[in-house]
Design a protein around this motif. Structure first.
Motif, PDB file in Angstrom:
ATOM      1  N   GLY A 167       0.834  -1.199   0.000  1.00 14.69           N
ATOM      2  CA  GLY A 167       0.000   0.000   0.000  1.00 14.69           C
ATOM      3  C   GLY A 167       0.869   1.248   0.000  1.00 14.69           C
ATOM      4  N   ILE A 168       0.455   2.239  -0.771  1.00  3.65           N
ATOM      5  CA  ILE A 168       1.185   3.507  -0.847  1.00  3.65           C
ATOM      6  C   ILE A 168       0.237   4.622  -0.410  1.00  3.65           C
ATOM      7  N   ALA A 169       0.510   5.231   0.725  1.00  8.10           N
ATOM      8  CA  ALA A 169      -0.345   6.311   1.216  1.00  8.10           C
ATOM      9  C   ALA A 169      -0.262   7.494   0.254  1.00  8.10           C
ATOM     10  N   ALA A 170      -1.422   7.963  -0.212  1.00 12.01           N
ATOM     11  CA  ALA A 170      -1.469   9.063  -1.179  1.00 12.01           C
ATOM     12  C   ALA A 170      -2.500  10.093  -0.735  1.00 12.01           C
ATOM     13  N   LEU A 226      -7.115  10.973   2.411  1.00 12.09           N
ATOM     14  CA  LEU A 226      -5.974  10.064   2.356  1.00 12.09           C
ATOM     15  C   LEU A 226      -6.435   8.703   1.858  1.00 12.09           C
ATOM     16  N   LEU A 227      -5.877   8.261   0.735  1.00 10.79           N
ATOM     17  CA  LEU A 227      -6.183   6.953   0.176  1.00 10.79           C
ATOM     18  C   LEU A 227      -4.919   6.098   0.180  1.00 10.79           C
ATOM     19  N   VAL A 228      -5.106   4.778   0.202  1.00 12.35           N
ATOM     20  CA  VAL A 228      -3.968   3.865   0.180  1.00 12.35           C
ATOM     21  C   VAL A 228      -4.164   2.862  -0.952  1.00 12.35           C
ATOM     22  N   PRO A 229      -3.821   3.255  -2.192  1.00 11.62           N
ATOM     23  CA  PRO A 229      -3.897   2.296  -3.300  1.00 11.62           C
ATOM     24  C   PRO A 229      -2.878   1.178  -3.109  1.00 11.62           C
ATOM     25  N   VAL A 230      -3.203   0.008  -3.651  1.00  5.89           N
ATOM     26  CA  VAL A 230      -2.403  -1.187  -3.394  1.00  5.89           C
ATOM     27  C   VAL A 230      -1.775  -1.714  -4.685  1.00  5.89           C
ATOM     28  N   LEU A 231      -0.484  -2.055  -4.612  1.00  9.03           N
ATOM     29  CA  LEU A 231       0.224  -2.735  -5.692  1.00  9.03           C
ATOM     30  C   LEU A 231       0.297  -4.212  -5.325  1.00  9.03           C
ATOM     31  N   ARG A 232      -0.539  -5.018  -5.939  1.00  9.49           N
ATOM     32  CA  ARG A 232      -0.604  -6.434  -5.588  1.00  9.49           C
ATOM     33  C   ARG A 232       0.637  -7.179  -6.083  1.00  9.49           C
ATOM     34  N   ASP A 233       1.100  -8.097  -5.226  1.00  2.92           N
ATOM     35  CA  ASP A 233       2.281  -8.913  -5.530  1.00  2.92           C
ATOM     36  C   ASP A 233       3.446  -8.048  -5.989  1.00  2.92           C
ATOM     37  N   ARG A 235      -8.772  -1.766  -5.952  1.00  2.00           N
ATOM     38  CA  ARG A 235      -7.383  -1.305  -5.877  1.00  2.00           C
ATOM     39  C   ARG A 235      -7.093  -0.569  -4.578  1.00  2.00           C
ATOM     40  N   LEU A 236      -8.109  -0.383  -3.744  1.00  2.00           N
ATOM     41  CA  LEU A 236      -7.930   0.353  -2.499  1.00  2.00           C
ATOM     42  C   LEU A 236      -8.085  -0.531  -1.270  1.00  2.00           C
ATOM     43  N   THR A 237      -8.111  -1.835  -1.473  1.00  2.28           N
ATOM     44  CA  THR A 237      -8.249  -2.770  -0.365  1.00  2.28           C
ATOM     45  C   THR A 237      -7.267  -3.923  -0.552  1.00  2.28           C
ATOM     46  N   GLY A 238      -7.086  -4.694   0.527  1.00  2.39           N
ATOM     47  CA  GLY A 238      -6.281  -5.905   0.430  1.00  2.39           C
ATOM     48  C   GLY A 238      -4.803  -5.722   0.625  1.00  2.39           C
ATOM     49  N   GLY A 239      -4.350  -4.562   1.113  1.00  2.26           N
ATOM     50  CA  GLY A 239      -2.923  -4.353   1.339  1.00  2.26           C
ATOM     51  C   GLY A 239      -2.414  -5.170   2.511  1.00  2.26           C
ATOM     52  N   THR A 240      -1.108  -5.480   2.502  1.00  2.00           N
ATOM     53  CA  THR A 240      -0.489  -6.233   3.605  1.00  2.00           C
ATOM     54  C   THR A 240       0.610  -5.437   4.307  1.00  2.00           C
ATOM     55  N   PHE A 241       1.080  -4.358   3.689  1.00  3.77           N
ATOM     56  CA  PHE A 241       2.120  -3.510   4.280  1.00  3.77           C
ATOM     57  C   PHE A 241       2.047  -2.167   3.588  1.00  3.77           C
ATOM     58  N   THR A 242       2.215  -1.076   4.350  1.00  4.05           N
ATOM     59  CA  THR A 242       2.066   0.268   3.779  1.00  4.05           C
ATOM     60  C   THR A 242       3.353   1.071   3.903  1.00  4.05           C
ATOM     61  N   LEU A 243       3.647   1.822   2.843  1.00  5.82           N
ATOM     62  CA  LEU A 243       4.764   2.765   2.822  1.00  5.82           C
ATOM     63  C   LEU A 243       4.189   4.173   2.769  1.00  5.82           C
ATOM     64  N   ILE A 284      -1.581   2.481  11.906  1.00  7.67           N
ATOM     65  CA  ILE A 284      -1.519   1.347  10.986  1.00  7.67           C
ATOM     66  C   ILE A 284      -2.805   1.265  10.171  1.00  7.67           C
ATOM     67  N   ASN A 285      -2.656   0.933   8.909  1.00  3.31           N
ATOM     68  CA  ASN A 285      -3.800   0.774   8.017  1.00  3.31           C
ATOM     69  C   ASN A 285      -4.440  -0.598   8.283  1.00  3.31           C
ATOM     70  N   HIS A 286      -5.435  -0.628   9.137  1.00  2.00           N
ATOM     71  CA  HIS A 286      -6.091  -1.877   9.534  1.00  2.00           C
ATOM     72  C   HIS A 286      -6.589  -2.630   8.293  1.00  2.00           C
ATOM     73  N   PRO A 287      -6.425  -3.955   8.218  1.00  2.00           N
ATOM     74  CA  PRO A 287      -5.925  -4.891   9.244  1.00  2.00           C
ATOM     75  C   PRO A 287      -4.448  -5.247   9.087  1.00  2.00           C
ATOM     76  N   GLU A 288      -3.669  -4.413   8.441  1.00  2.00           N
ATOM     77  CA  GLU A 288      -2.243  -4.697   8.270  1.00  2.00           C
ATOM     78  C   GLU A 288      -1.535  -4.705   9.620  1.00  2.00           C
ATOM     79  N   ALA A 289      -0.269  -5.117   9.620  1.00  2.10           N
ATOM     80  CA  ALA A 289       0.472  -5.237  10.867  1.00  2.10           C
ATOM     81  C   ALA A 289       1.609  -4.232  10.989  1.00  2.10           C
ATOM     82  N   ALA A 290       1.923  -3.518   9.908  1.00  2.24           N
ATOM     83  CA  ALA A 290       3.056  -2.599   9.989  1.00  2.24           C
ATOM     84  C   ALA A 290       2.981  -1.529   8.908  1.00  2.24           C
ATOM     85  N   LEU A 291       3.684  -0.435   9.176  1.00  2.00           N
ATOM     86  CA  LEU A 291       3.736   0.701   8.249  1.00  2.00           C
ATOM     87  C   LEU A 291       5.086   1.382   8.413  1.00  2.00           C
TER      88      LEU A 291
END
Length: 479
Positions: free
Chosen positions: A344-347, A353-360, A389-397, A412-419
């Motif tokens: 996830g990339i905070a934008a 504030l949105l967190v679009p996700v780059l899968r894999d 594209r705005l859900t399903g992230g596992t880690f955010t930058l 933290i962007n719930h339900p992820e574990a780290a940022l």
């Protein structure tokens, strides 16, 4: 069988995780238009994004359920389509009958993939002058009383046919001044009950607002522009539907709706459920900047950003410390460690504030990461990303350094574990080989869920990231 019996009603489809309603932004078709399978018929706004919704049926539009500005619940009627008679089949649509029998072949959360015929007939919406402060509005336009305090349509669910003395003819509002300036008219051109309610909540006279929509229609953005104007001072306008109104001392009441409400709910849940800890370290980023300059000098047609290099470093760290690429399943009382890194990339956008996700993301090269980051953040700011594209992230930058700040303790962007957070890069005195020098320094912060790991893992990840920032050559050794 009559035409009425053969009509097909398309219901507002499932819009993704946790989304139960959508606001109609703009109809792409009008009653009487002919539509094809998977043609986009309406643009809607959810708490995640603005998206076009295609219709899985082909035929002639009989009813549009809801007007622009109305909020429709998932599963409620959106548009009614009637089959065409043989003589009504449009030229160039030889496959119409086949499409009508087959319906949409898309398996979707809510959306098809087609964009419809580029030559289809488009009918300009008929607009109605809405006198203020009449709640019900003129015939055919659902007012706040019809929609209810939350904007959800009332029992009738469908506005009546438009028309009446206030109808727009030839794109010019009836009753407007010769100058064509709607702000100089005694009535305001409004078709959205949400816009009316927003103006009433903030004490704004719609007759003084210049509309930027088609034919001078006043949009929500026009009302919000008035609110943000330096000279805007709001008066109290009591209303039984919306609760307390703005006070006479100029306080501004901003309802939590749409994206802002979704953000508030998610961050509040994160703080309630996740025992988070933040650790940080200052690092010398001079080597990272030099590496970026060398890469871009070698490949000027495909420049790489600092954010892309930081993303690559994060992926390297998560390969070593996969515990941080996890989520806690509280119901099953287990930790789920993801096989792929969905980054996830905070934008920051105009809609929040949105967190679009780059899968894999771990499968992408550094150049591909850079290209995906550029395209994804641009689409997020334009509001064109689909909800998936705005859900399903596992880690955010999160690069909060763009706001000119050094550090942060982000949520933290719930339900992820780290940022991982990155501060601004500035010149600072730094000791290099025993000598004081001026270097490019930044602060890295890691906020993590203490349930998935202890300080040793979190500290090891952050130290690995810091070492790679200071000595990018370590990335090659870590591959």
């Amino acid at each position: 069988m009559t035409t009425v019996e053969r009509t097909q009603v398309f219901l507002l489809p499932d819009l993704g995780e946790g989304l139960s309603e959508a606001e109609i932004v703009e109809w792409r078709v009008a009653v009487g238009d002919v539509v094809t399978v998977d043609q986009s018929v309406v643009e809607v706004e959810t708490a995640k994004a603005v998206v076009d919704v295609p219709c899985p049926y082909a035929g002639r539009v009989v009813t549009l359920h809801g007007a622009a500005g109305e909020v429709r619940p998932v599963g409620q009627p959106l548009i009614t389509i009637a089959p065409l008679d043989g003589g009504d089949e449009p030229a160039g649509h030889a496959t119409y009958r086949e499409e009508e029998r087959a319906g949409s072949g898309n398996v979707l959360i809510g959306y098809g993939t087609g964009h419809g015929s580029a030559t289809r007939r488009r009918r300009r919406p008929r607009l109605v002058l809405a006198p203020e402060p009449t709640d019900a509005g003129p015939a055919g336009v659902a007012g706040p009383t019809d929609a209810g305090p939350t904007g959800v349509p009332g029992p009738s669910g469908v506005p009546g046919p438009t028309g009446g003395a206030g109808a727009v003819a030839g794109g010019v509002p009836a009753g407007a001044t010769a100058s064509g300036d709607p702000t100089r008219s005694s009535t305001a051109l409004v078709i959205s009950p949400i816009v009316r309610r927003l103006a009433r909540e903030r004490g704004i006279d719609l007759g003084t607002v210049r509309g930027t929509g088609p034919g001078g229609v006043i949009r929500r953005a026009d009302v919000e522009a008035v609110l943000t104007a330096p000279a805007a001072r709001l008066a109290a306008v009591p209303d039984p539907h919306v609760g307390p109104a703005p006070s006479t001392d100029g306080d501004v009441i901003i309802p939590l709706t749409g994206v802002r409400k979704a953000i508030a709910d998610k961050l509040s849940r994160s703080r309630r459920e996740i025992p988070e800890v933040t650790i940080w370290v200052d690092v010398d980023a001079t080597g990272l900047l030099e590496t970026r300059a060398a890469i871009n000098a070698a490949t000027p047609d495909a420049p790489v950003s600092i954010l892309a290099l930081l993303a690559r470093i994060c992926l390297s760290g998560l390969r070593r410390f996969p515990q941080l690429n996890s989520r806690v399943d509280t119901e099953a009382q287990r930790i789920v460690q993801s096989a792929g890194v969905h980054l996830g990339i905070a934008a920051q956008t105009d809609r929040g504030l949105l967190v679009p996700v780059l899968r894999d993301a771990q499968r992408l090269t550094t150049a591909e990461l850079a290209a995906e980051l550029t395209a994804t953040t641009a689409a997020a700011r334009a509001g064109s990303l689909p909800p998936a594209r705005l859900t399903g992230g596992t880690f955010t930058l999160n690069n909060y350094g763009v706001f000119g700040v050094d550090g942060s303790t982000p949520i933290i962007n719930h339900p992820e574990a780290a940022l991982l957070g990155v501060g601004r890069i500035v010149d600072k005195p730094w000791v290099v080989d025993g000598q004081l020098a001026v270097r490019k320094v930044t602060q890295l912060s890691l906020t993590f869920d203490h349930r998935v790991c202890d300080g040793g893992v979190a500290g090891g990840f952050l130290r690995h990231v810091a070492d790679c920032v200071e000595r990018p050559a370590l990335l090659i050794a870590a591959v």
